[in-house]
Design a protein around this motif. Structure first.
Motif, PDB file in Angstrom:
ATOM      1  N   SER A  68       0.812  -1.220   0.000  1.00  0.00           N
ATOM      2  CA  SER A  68       0.000   0.000   0.000  1.00  0.00           C
ATOM      3  C   SER A  68       0.841   1.264   0.000  1.00  0.00           C
ATOM      4  N   GLU A  69       2.151   1.132   0.162  1.00  0.00           N
ATOM      5  CA  GLU A  69       3.021   2.305   0.140  1.00  0.00           C
ATOM      6  C   GLU A  69       3.250   2.772  -1.292  1.00  0.00           C
ATOM      7  N   ILE A  70       3.474   1.840  -2.191  1.00  0.00           N
ATOM      8  CA  ILE A  70       3.750   2.185  -3.591  1.00  0.00           C
ATOM      9  C   ILE A  70       2.471   2.380  -4.383  1.00  0.00           C
ATOM     10  N   TRP A  71       1.444   1.574  -4.071  1.00  0.00           N
ATOM     11  CA  TRP A  71       0.235   1.521  -4.902  1.00  0.00           C
ATOM     12  C   TRP A  71      -0.956   2.140  -4.207  1.00  0.00           C
ATOM     13  N   SER A  72      -1.760   2.834  -4.980  1.00  0.00           N
ATOM     14  CA  SER A  72      -2.982   3.467  -4.487  1.00  0.00           C
ATOM     15  C   SER A  72      -4.191   2.920  -5.237  1.00  0.00           C
ATOM     16  N   HIS A  73      -5.335   2.955  -4.585  1.00  0.00           N
ATOM     17  CA  HIS A  73      -6.598   2.600  -5.238  1.00  0.00           C
ATOM     18  C   HIS A  73      -7.361   3.825  -5.726  1.00  0.00           C
ATOM     19  N   ALA A 101     -10.516   3.716  -1.721  1.00  0.00           N
ATOM     20  CA  ALA A 101      -9.902   4.455  -0.615  1.00  0.00           C
ATOM     21  C   ALA A 101      -8.593   3.798  -0.186  1.00  0.00           C
ATOM     22  N   ASP A 102      -7.738   4.592   0.414  1.00  0.00           N
ATOM     23  CA  ASP A 102      -6.465   4.126   0.962  1.00  0.00           C
ATOM     24  C   ASP A 102      -6.402   4.488   2.443  1.00  0.00           C
ATOM     25  N   GLY A 103      -5.481   3.866   3.150  1.00  0.00           N
ATOM     26  CA  GLY A 103      -5.176   4.254   4.519  1.00  0.00           C
ATOM     27  C   GLY A 103      -6.352   4.168   5.474  1.00  0.00           C
ATOM     28  N   GLN A 104      -6.467   5.198   6.325  1.00  0.00           N
ATOM     29  CA  GLN A 104      -7.493   5.184   7.366  1.00  0.00           C
ATOM     30  C   GLN A 104      -8.913   5.255   6.790  1.00  0.00           C
ATOM     31  N   ARG A 110     -14.164  -0.125   5.287  1.00  0.00           N
ATOM     32  CA  ARG A 110     -14.165  -1.585   5.306  1.00  0.00           C
ATOM     33  C   ARG A 110     -14.801  -2.116   6.594  1.00  0.00           C
ATOM     34  N   GLN A 111     -14.493  -1.450   7.713  1.00  0.00           N
ATOM     35  CA  GLN A 111     -15.030  -1.921   8.987  1.00  0.00           C
ATOM     36  C   GLN A 111     -16.554  -1.861   9.015  1.00  0.00           C
ATOM     37  N   THR A 112     -17.123  -0.833   8.409  1.00  0.00           N
ATOM     38  CA  THR A 112     -18.588  -0.751   8.406  1.00  0.00           C
ATOM     39  C   THR A 112     -19.204  -1.910   7.630  1.00  0.00           C
ATOM     40  N   LEU A 113     -18.555  -2.315   6.531  1.00  0.00           N
ATOM     41  CA  LEU A 113     -19.076  -3.440   5.751  1.00  0.00           C
ATOM     42  C   LEU A 113     -18.938  -4.751   6.526  1.00  0.00           C
ATOM     43  N   VAL A 114     -17.785  -4.955   7.127  1.00  0.00           N
ATOM     44  CA  VAL A 114     -17.577  -6.184   7.906  1.00  0.00           C
ATOM     45  C   VAL A 114     -18.610  -6.283   9.021  1.00  0.00           C
ATOM     46  N   ASP A 115     -18.830  -5.183   9.726  1.00  0.00           N
ATOM     47  CA  ASP A 115     -19.775  -5.191  10.842  1.00  0.00           C
ATOM     48  C   ASP A 115     -21.206  -5.412  10.364  1.00  0.00           C
ATOM     49  N   ALA A 116     -21.578  -4.760   9.267  1.00  0.00           N
ATOM     50  CA  ALA A 116     -22.947  -4.915   8.769  1.00  0.00           C
ATOM     51  C   ALA A 116     -23.203  -6.351   8.324  1.00  0.00           C
ATOM     52  N   ALA A 344      -6.150 -10.172  -2.444  1.00  0.00           N
ATOM     53  CA  ALA A 344      -5.261 -10.413  -1.315  1.00  0.00           C
ATOM     54  C   ALA A 344      -4.870  -9.074  -0.728  1.00  0.00           C
ATOM     55  N   GLY A 345      -4.237  -9.109   0.430  1.00  0.00           N
ATOM     56  CA  GLY A 345      -3.813  -7.874   1.054  1.00  0.00           C
ATOM     57  C   GLY A 345      -4.959  -7.124   1.714  1.00  0.00           C
ATOM     58  N   PRO A 346      -4.779  -5.849   1.989  1.00  0.00           N
ATOM     59  CA  PRO A 346      -5.778  -5.080   2.737  1.00  0.00           C
ATOM     60  C   PRO A 346      -7.113  -4.928   2.014  1.00  0.00           C
ATOM     61  N   HIS A 347      -7.136  -5.089   0.697  1.00  0.00           N
ATOM     62  CA  HIS A 347      -8.378  -4.943  -0.059  1.00  0.00           C
ATOM     63  C   HIS A 347      -9.001  -6.293  -0.437  1.00  0.00           C
TER      64      HIS A 347
END
Length: 418
Positions: A68-73, A101-104, A110-116, A344-347
């Motif tokens: 996520s340091e080199i690449w952005s969405h 989105a990136d970072g925070q 993402r957290q809202t989707l996981v929780d829902a 894979a990864g954060p996304h």
């Protein structure tokens, strides 16, 4: 408008491979071979004049997806160079949601989707799939024939996801029709994006006025306090990501199962689980063939290719699946966990268990209703929808012994899901 930064191929890569043309839909493997001949990262056109790097090597894909340091969405620097009527913008345009989105910001969305989705109990989701399948098979079962793409897979996802997000069955066709056209990346995609956006806005308005026991309401009431606009774009993303790829997962799996009578017998007899067929599709014929789009934050050399900033870098899950299948045939490897269909990864997909449950239950319910399903055409004669992003059948005609609800071996179909 500025001159497109990706208007001409970069010198270090060969002529672009046209993923938008009909030949790609008919024979994607030939196109993946051409891309792979260019190296771990190839050069392609997603639509006329819309160029992208395409990652076709597993190691390169993992390096991309985990960094996520080199690449952005965030596509906005690229988007500023693209004509507003570009047919791929429906799938690539920036929106304030977890995909772009990136970072925070990404973590928060993402957290809202996981929780829902954690509030959707497996037994409840299973019942929704069964009821939707019962409605649809109850419609075409008495005919003794059907197109499993248009009569079952797509409208099934329309019913399920439309209901999960809180609208009655009468609205599900709008969702299905707009999603099918938007993902193709054709001249109809722009209007389909407008229609789909209208559907989502009306859904949000309905839930703002009156909450319900549904995903939209849970997102609106989430303690992370998403704004109505943010919820709108979260729903826009999640409905789309859930509907069309899952419909294609089911239709691709059914075409593989029914195209092999011996395989079908092992599934209907219970000696082999339906999950095996679903995982096989995810490994070897993934429904979202080219996506996972990233953008380099700065120019760099990546696996031997000079990558410009603000040019799409697409992960070809379809190419990775194809080369994995070639390798498995030659080495007899059967590592079911090897595919990257969930990314894979954060996304990586946050709700893959829900998708697997929907797909397996849909296939099981259909074959319970109609145990003698038989394809009208051999699989090699089926046709595939054009478009750079998906692997999706145009149609899948089948025949079977006509059945009415009172003849079924399973409980009589239920009524409206809403």
């Amino acid at each position: 408008m500025n001159a497109p930064v990706n208007a001409t191929p970069v010198p270090s890569i060969a002529s672009p491979v046209r993923l938008w043309e009909d030949g790609f839909a008919a024979d994607p493997r030939a196109y993946y071979e051409i891309l792979r001949a260019q190296g771990p990262v190839g050069w392609a056109e997603l639509a006329p004049g819309i160029f992208a790097y395409v990652v076709v090597d597993r190691r390169a894909a993992l390096d991309l997806l985990h960094d996520s340091e080199i690449w952005s969405h965030d596509p906005r620097p690229w988007e500023a160079t693209v004509a507003e009527d570009s047919p791929v913008l429906g799938m690539m345009r920036w929106r304030p949601n977890t995909l772009f989105a990136d970072g925070q910001s990404h973590i928060r969305y993402r957290q809202t989707l996981v929780d829902a989705f954690s509030l959707v109990e497996p037994h409840d989701l299973r019942e929704r799939v069964h009821r939707a399948a019962d409605i649809l098979v109850g419609r075409f079962g008495p005919r003794g024939r059907a197109d499993l793409v248009s009569d079952f897979c797509r409208p099934l996802m329309g019913l399920i996801f439309n209901n999960l997000f809180g609208l009655p069955d009468s609205e599900s066709d709008r969702l299905t029709d707009s999603m099918a056209q938007m993902i193709e990346g054709s001249e109809r995609s722009a209007q389909a994006e407008v229609e789909y956006g209208r559907y989502v806005l009306e859904l949000i308005a309905a839930k703002m006025a009156r909450r319900g026991d549904d995903l939209t309401s849970w997102l609106l009431d989430h303690p992370l306090n998403l704004t109505p606009e943010e919820v709108t774009w979260q729903v826009f993303l999640t409905l789309g990501a859930g509907h069309e790829p899952t419909a294609n997962l089911v239709s691709n799996a059914l075409s593989r199962i029914l195209g092999n009578p011996a395989y079908y017998t092992t599934l209907t007899s219970g000696s082999r689980p339906v999950m095996d067929a679903v995982v096989e599709v995810l490994r070897f014929e993934t429904p979202l063939a080219n996506y996972g789009i990233h953008y380099a934050r700065r120019p760099l050399s990546f696996h031997g290719v000079w990558i410009q900033a603000a040019v799409p870098v697409v992960v070809s899950y379809g190419a990775l699946a194809y080369f994995a299948e070639k390798e498995s045939r030659s080495t007899h490897r059967t590592n079911d966990a090897s595919h990257l269909s969930w990314s894979a990864g954060p996304h990586a997909c946050p709700v893959k268990q829900h998708t697997l449950l929907i797909a397996t239950e849909a296939i099981e319910r259909l074959t319970q209703w109609l145990p003698d399903l038989s394809p009208v055409l051999p699989r090699e004669r089926l046709t595939w929808r054009p478009g750079p992003f998906h692997r999706s059948l145009t149609a899948f005609p089948v025949q079977f012994t006509a059945r009415t609800p009172d003849q079924a071996r399973i409980p009589e179909q239920s009524g409206d899901l809403g």
